[in-house]
Write a protein that holds these residues in place. Structure first.
Motif, PDB file in Angstrom:
ATOM      1  N   ASP A  99      -6.759  -3.688 -15.471  1.00  0.00           N
ATOM      2  CA  ASP A  99      -6.613  -2.361 -16.097  1.00  0.00           C
ATOM      3  C   ASP A  99      -6.762  -1.253 -15.055  1.00  0.00           C
ATOM      4  O   ASP A  99      -7.872  -0.871 -14.689  1.00  0.00           O
ATOM      5  N   THR A 100      -5.619  -0.782 -14.550  1.00  0.00           N
ATOM      6  CA  THR A 100      -5.585   0.303 -13.566  1.00  0.00           C
ATOM      7  C   THR A 100      -4.393   1.192 -13.913  1.00  0.00           C
ATOM      8  O   THR A 100      -3.633   0.893 -14.838  1.00  0.00           O
ATOM      9  N   GLU A 101      -4.205   2.236 -13.118  1.00  0.00           N
ATOM     10  CA  GLU A 101      -3.036   3.085 -13.367  1.00  0.00           C
ATOM     11  C   GLU A 101      -1.727   2.342 -13.121  1.00  0.00           C
ATOM     12  O   GLU A 101      -0.705   2.658 -13.725  1.00  0.00           O
ATOM     13  N   ASN A 103      -6.645  -5.404   2.729  1.00  0.00           N
ATOM     14  CA  ASN A 103      -5.293  -4.877   2.483  1.00  0.00           C
ATOM     15  C   ASN A 103      -5.081  -4.828   0.978  1.00  0.00           C
ATOM     16  O   ASN A 103      -4.688  -5.828   0.364  1.00  0.00           O
ATOM     17  N   ASN A 104      -5.356  -3.683   0.389  1.00  0.00           N
ATOM     18  CA  ASN A 104      -5.263  -3.560  -1.065  1.00  0.00           C
ATOM     19  C   ASN A 104      -4.107  -2.676  -1.520  1.00  0.00           C
ATOM     20  O   ASN A 104      -3.516  -2.933  -2.572  1.00  0.00           O
ATOM     21  N   ALA A 105      -3.788  -1.619  -0.762  1.00  0.00           N
ATOM     22  CA  ALA A 105      -2.751  -0.677  -1.208  1.00  0.00           C
ATOM     23  C   ALA A 105      -1.480  -1.441  -1.561  1.00  0.00           C
ATOM     24  O   ALA A 105      -1.047  -2.316  -0.810  1.00  0.00           O
ATOM     25  N   SER A 120      -2.729   7.538  -0.064  1.00  0.00           N
ATOM     26  CA  SER A 120      -1.461   8.156   0.364  1.00  0.00           C
ATOM     27  C   SER A 120      -1.360   9.586  -0.111  1.00  0.00           C
ATOM     28  O   SER A 120      -0.920  10.461   0.623  1.00  0.00           O
ATOM     29  N   SER A 121      -1.786   9.860  -1.358  1.00  0.00           N
ATOM     30  CA  SER A 121      -1.633  11.225  -1.870  1.00  0.00           C
ATOM     31  C   SER A 121      -2.864  11.759  -2.599  1.00  0.00           C
ATOM     32  O   SER A 121      -2.993  12.969  -2.751  1.00  0.00           O
ATOM     33  N   SER A 122      -3.753  10.872  -3.056  1.00  0.00           N
ATOM     34  CA  SER A 122      -4.864  11.318  -3.909  1.00  0.00           C
ATOM     35  C   SER A 122      -6.084  11.760  -3.091  1.00  0.00           C
ATOM     36  O   SER A 122      -7.148  11.130  -3.159  1.00  0.00           O
ATOM     37  N   ASP A 180      11.558  -8.560  -6.733  1.00  0.00           N
ATOM     38  CA  ASP A 180      11.309  -7.852  -5.463  1.00  0.00           C
ATOM     39  C   ASP A 180       9.813  -7.793  -5.151  1.00  0.00           C
ATOM     40  O   ASP A 180       9.390  -8.062  -4.025  1.00  0.00           O
ATOM     41  N   TYR A 181       9.035  -7.438  -6.155  1.00  0.00           N
ATOM     42  CA  TYR A 181       7.580  -7.349  -5.978  1.00  0.00           C
ATOM     43  C   TYR A 181       7.009  -8.729  -5.624  1.00  0.00           C
ATOM     44  O   TYR A 181       6.208  -8.868  -4.681  1.00  0.00           O
ATOM     45  N   ALA A 182       7.450  -9.764  -6.374  1.00  0.00           N
ATOM     46  CA  ALA A 182       6.949 -11.124  -6.119  1.00  0.00           C
ATOM     47  C   ALA A 182       7.274 -11.554  -4.694  1.00  0.00           C
ATOM     48  O   ALA A 182       6.442 -12.151  -4.002  1.00  0.00           O
TER      49      ALA A 182
HETATM   50  P1  NAP Z   1      -3.228   1.544  -8.443  1.00  0.00           P
HETATM   51  O1  NAP Z   1      -4.211   1.843  -9.506  1.00  0.00           O
HETATM   52  O2  NAP Z   1      -1.824   2.037  -8.602  1.00  0.00           O
HETATM   53  O3  NAP Z   1      -3.822   2.038  -7.036  1.00  0.00           O
HETATM   54  C1  NAP Z   1      -3.022   1.906  -5.886  1.00  0.00           C
HETATM   55  C2  NAP Z   1      -3.779   2.363  -4.665  1.00  0.00           C
HETATM   56  O4  NAP Z   1      -2.912   2.160  -3.552  1.00  0.00           O
HETATM   57  C3  NAP Z   1      -4.121   3.845  -4.694  1.00  0.00           C
HETATM   58  O5  NAP Z   1      -5.326   4.048  -4.014  1.00  0.00           O
HETATM   59  C4  NAP Z   1      -2.952   4.463  -3.930  1.00  0.00           C
HETATM   60  O6  NAP Z   1      -3.284   5.676  -3.249  1.00  0.00           O
HETATM   61  C5  NAP Z   1      -2.691   3.404  -2.895  1.00  0.00           C
HETATM   62  N1  NAP Z   1      -1.344   3.464  -2.389  1.00  0.00           N
HETATM   63  C6  NAP Z   1      -0.165   3.362  -3.050  1.00  0.00           C
HETATM   64  N2  NAP Z   1       0.865   3.507  -2.216  1.00  0.00           N
HETATM   65  C7  NAP Z   1       0.334   3.726  -0.993  1.00  0.00           C
HETATM   66  C8  NAP Z   1       0.875   3.974   0.281  1.00  0.00           C
HETATM   67  N3  NAP Z   1       2.196   4.045   0.486  1.00  0.00           N
HETATM   68  N4  NAP Z   1       0.016   4.187   1.325  1.00  0.00           N
HETATM   69  C9  NAP Z   1      -1.324   4.140   1.144  1.00  0.00           C
HETATM   70  N5  NAP Z   1      -1.897   3.908  -0.044  1.00  0.00           N
HETATM   71  C10 NAP Z   1      -1.070   3.707  -1.098  1.00  0.00           C
HETATM   72  O7  NAP Z   1      -3.068  -0.029  -8.232  1.00  0.00           O
HETATM   73  P2  NAP Z   1      -4.075  -1.265  -8.478  1.00  0.00           P
HETATM   74  O8  NAP Z   1      -3.715  -1.860  -9.788  1.00  0.00           O
HETATM   75  O9  NAP Z   1      -5.478  -0.885  -8.181  1.00  0.00           O
HETATM   76  O10 NAP Z   1      -3.492  -2.270  -7.368  1.00  0.00           O
HETATM   77  C11 NAP Z   1      -4.214  -2.628  -6.213  1.00  0.00           C
HETATM   78  C12 NAP Z   1      -3.574  -3.884  -5.624  1.00  0.00           C
HETATM   79  O11 NAP Z   1      -3.616  -4.931  -6.601  1.00  0.00           O
HETATM   80  C13 NAP Z   1      -2.086  -3.713  -5.260  1.00  0.00           C
HETATM   81  O12 NAP Z   1      -1.811  -4.402  -4.064  1.00  0.00           O
HETATM   82  C14 NAP Z   1      -1.367  -4.371  -6.418  1.00  0.00           C
HETATM   83  O13 NAP Z   1      -0.084  -4.833  -6.045  1.00  0.00           O
HETATM   84  C15 NAP Z   1      -2.324  -5.485  -6.765  1.00  0.00           C
HETATM   85  N6  NAP Z   1      -2.186  -6.022  -8.124  1.00  0.00           N
HETATM   86  C16 NAP Z   1      -2.509  -5.252  -9.212  1.00  0.00           C
HETATM   87  C17 NAP Z   1      -2.373  -5.799 -10.480  1.00  0.00           C
HETATM   88  C18 NAP Z   1      -2.742  -5.048 -11.748  1.00  0.00           C
HETATM   89  O14 NAP Z   1      -2.507  -5.593 -12.846  1.00  0.00           O
HETATM   90  N7  NAP Z   1      -3.307  -3.841 -11.654  1.00  0.00           N
HETATM   91  C19 NAP Z   1      -1.906  -7.115 -10.637  1.00  0.00           C
HETATM   92  C20 NAP Z   1      -1.586  -7.856  -9.510  1.00  0.00           C
HETATM   93  C21 NAP Z   1      -1.747  -7.295  -8.253  1.00  0.00           C
HETATM   94  P3  NAP Z   1      -3.015   7.133  -3.925  1.00  0.00           P
HETATM   95  O15 NAP Z   1      -4.070   7.278  -4.979  1.00  0.00           O
HETATM   96  O16 NAP Z   1      -3.156   8.105  -2.807  1.00  0.00           O
HETATM   97  O17 NAP Z   1      -1.651   7.066  -4.507  1.00  0.00           O
END
Ligand code: NAP
Length: 248
Positions: free
Chosen positions: A191-193, A90-92, A38-40, A156-158
């Motif tokens: 472990d992510t942002e 579908n990861n975003a 989306s922005s990076s 909301d997220y759930a």
């Molecule tokens: P992350 O580090 O925050 O990365 C999110 C990614 O999604 C980034 O590439 C971001 O792009 C993209 N994104 C965010 N909003 C977007 C939008 N409106 N349109 C297009 N792209 C968008 O998150 P993550 O932890 O890797 O999470 C990945 C998936 O795992 C998500 O669905 C999250 O809900 C799920 N999840 C994560 C965890 C966890 O503990 N990390 C736990 C459960 C589920 P930009 O860089 O451009 O912003």
């Protein structure tokens, strides 16, 4: 010879975190990989360079998954660029924890989580299925909180992730006759942002797991590759938990 040679995958939100790890893991199996962000833009470009260094074709597209038209347009762009599409991941996703009885509930935040976590993926699925060939794969990233919230602030997220899981089960039924499988990975603390392992809340999160540590994004990506692979041909409409025993 990788198990995904000749396949083309799109990973939404592939600029960092679980999406970037999934894109790399799919490329390691020989798939050509598109990522969206989306922005990076700079980080997406760096991931594309990593993927190309593995010897596959790769491209990054900017598409806001909160906008159904952009989520659908992304699928068409990938098909146009690579000539085919076999795997949709579908990861975003976004998470904005908030207590429902807090005085400053932000309705726009609720809508935004549903738009990115549910409406965008649904638009992607609806646009992708006529393009996907026999053997096509749809994998959506959900969260353990879709089944067990475990702690406060996640309503909301759930709900947005539960909706995605329900849609995926229905799509699995509807698309089986086309030879397309539809599955979900329920992710635990990774472990992510979005959820750094050194956050103040991390010890509380970990106390809800059996394994007692955060996942590495690569541990989630391994499940994505399995569900995208020919070996998973009889797996559809299911949820793969990679959550360190959060539900145990
Ligand atoms: P992350 O580090 O925050 O990365 C999110 C990614 O999604 C980034 O590439 C971001 O792009 C993209 N994104 C965010 N909003 C977007 C939008 N409106 N349109 C297009 N792209 C968008 O998150 P993550 O932890 O890797 O999470 C990945 C998936 O795992 C998500 O669905 C999250 O809900 C799920 N999840 C994560 C965890 C966890 O503990 N990390 C736990 C459960 C589920 P930009 O860089 O451009 O912003």
């Amino acid at each position: 010879m990788g198990k995904l040679n000749g396949k083309v995958a799109i990973v939404t939100g592939g600029s960092r975190g679980i999406g970037a790890a999934s894109a790399r893991a799919l490329a390691d199996e020989g798939a050509d990989v598109a990522i969206s962000y989306s922005s990076s833009a700079d980080r997406a470009k760096a991931v594309v360079a990593d993927l190309e260094a593995k010897g596959v074709r790769a491209a990054a597209f900017r598409a806001d998954q909160a906008d159904a038209a952009q989520a659908a347009g992304l699928i068409h762009s990938v098909k146009e660029h690579f000539g085919r599409l076999d795997i949709l991941v579908n990861n975003a996703g976004v998470s904005a924890p908030a207590l429902i009885d807090s005085e400053d509930v932000d309705e726009s935040s609720i809508d935004h989580q549903f738009a990115v976590n549910y409406t965008g993926p649904v638009a992607a699925i609806r646009t992708a299925f006529p393009i996907l060939p026999e053997g096509g794969r749809i994998v959506s990233i959900s969260s353990g909180v879709a089944t067990r919230t475990g702690f406060s602030g996640m309503a909301d997220y759930a709900a947005s992730k539960s909706a995605l899981e329900g849609y995926s089960r229905g799509a699995a039924r509807d698309l089986a006759h086309r030879g397309i499988t539809v599955n979900v990975v329920q992710v635990g603390f990774t472990d992510t942002e979005m959820n750094p392992a050194d956050s103040a809340a991390a010890p509380m999160f970990l106390s809800t797991t059996a394994i007692g540590r955060y996942a590495r994004p690569e541990e989630i990506a391994a499940g994505v590759v399995f569900l995208a692979s020919p070996e998973a041909s009889y797996v559809t409409g299911t949820v793969l938990n990679i959550d360190g025993g959060y539900r145990a």
